[in-house]
Design a protein around this motif. Structure first.
Motif, PDB file in Angstrom:
ATOM      1  N   CYS A  53      37.170  43.814  48.181  1.00  0.00           N
ATOM      2  CA  CYS A  53      36.559  42.572  47.711  1.00  0.00           C
ATOM      3  C   CYS A  53      35.707  41.985  48.845  1.00  0.00           C
ATOM      4  CB  CYS A  53      37.623  41.568  47.285  1.00  0.00           C
ATOM      5  SG  CYS A  53      36.929  39.974  46.771  1.00  0.00           S
ATOM      6  N   CYS A 100      38.150  40.875  41.327  1.00  0.00           N
ATOM      7  CA  CYS A 100      39.214  41.112  42.294  1.00  0.00           C
ATOM      8  C   CYS A 100      40.551  40.680  41.696  1.00  0.00           C
ATOM      9  CB  CYS A 100      38.925  40.322  43.570  1.00  0.00           C
ATOM     10  SG  CYS A 100      40.225  40.431  44.823  1.00  0.00           S
ATOM     11  N   LEU A 133      33.897  41.890  42.116  1.00  0.00           N
ATOM     12  CA  LEU A 133      33.934  42.911  43.162  1.00  0.00           C
ATOM     13  C   LEU A 133      32.538  43.457  43.443  1.00  0.00           C
ATOM     14  CD1 LEU A 133      37.112  44.931  42.160  1.00  0.00           C
ATOM     15  CD2 LEU A 133      36.811  43.501  44.183  1.00  0.00           C
TER      16      LEU A 133
END
Length: 145
Positions: A8, A28, A35
């Motif tokens: 992330c 994430c 992400l």
């Protein structure tokens, strides 16, 4: 089912994402933020080390500096390439003035310099500014897409 590990860019948590879901803009599992964004990630030393060291896929890094004319000229092309390559290839930007440790580690002698990594290992390097088409061709020829 094959999967990728994505770091992330916001909280640096590791996320396992099935390959079939990479194009679905996953969030994430820790901070719930995206992400992948289709944009280059500005990376400091800690984030760079985590993404390069833990990601299972390909990562393209632009080593640049704010005072560099060719770097500034290439920035829009690199961003356009990110929009097309992400998440198959993650794109990072490393400011060599702010992150001199990384510039020294990878022996960056001229900027901009692009380095393509696969599972943490450098697989290709190219110095000099390129347009989006040139970046895309180079990544494809280097085994990045």
């Amino acid at each position: 089912m094959s999967s990728a590990i994505l770091v992330c860019p916001h909280c640096q948590a590791l996320n396992r994402v099935p390959d079939a879901r990479l194009g679905e803009h996953p969030n994430c599992g820790t901070c719930r933020r995206p992400l992948t964004t289709g944009a280059p990630i500005d990376a400091n030393l800690a984030l760079f080390d985590k993404i390069i060291g833990r990601s299972t896929g390909r990562v393209l890094v632009d080593f640049w500096a704010s005072w560099c004319g060719p770097c500034r000229m290439m920035a829009p092309a690199f961003a356009a390439a990110a929009a097309e390559l992400d998440p198959r290839v993650r794109l990072l930007k490393v400011d060599t003035e702010a992150e001199q440790v990384l510039a020294a580690r990878y022996a960056i002698r001229s900027i901009p310099t692009l380095i393509l990594f696969k599972s943490g290992a450098e697989i290709a390097r190219q110095a000099g500014a390129m347009d989006k088409a040139g970046i895309m061709r180079w990544v494809a020829s280097a085994g990045g897409a």
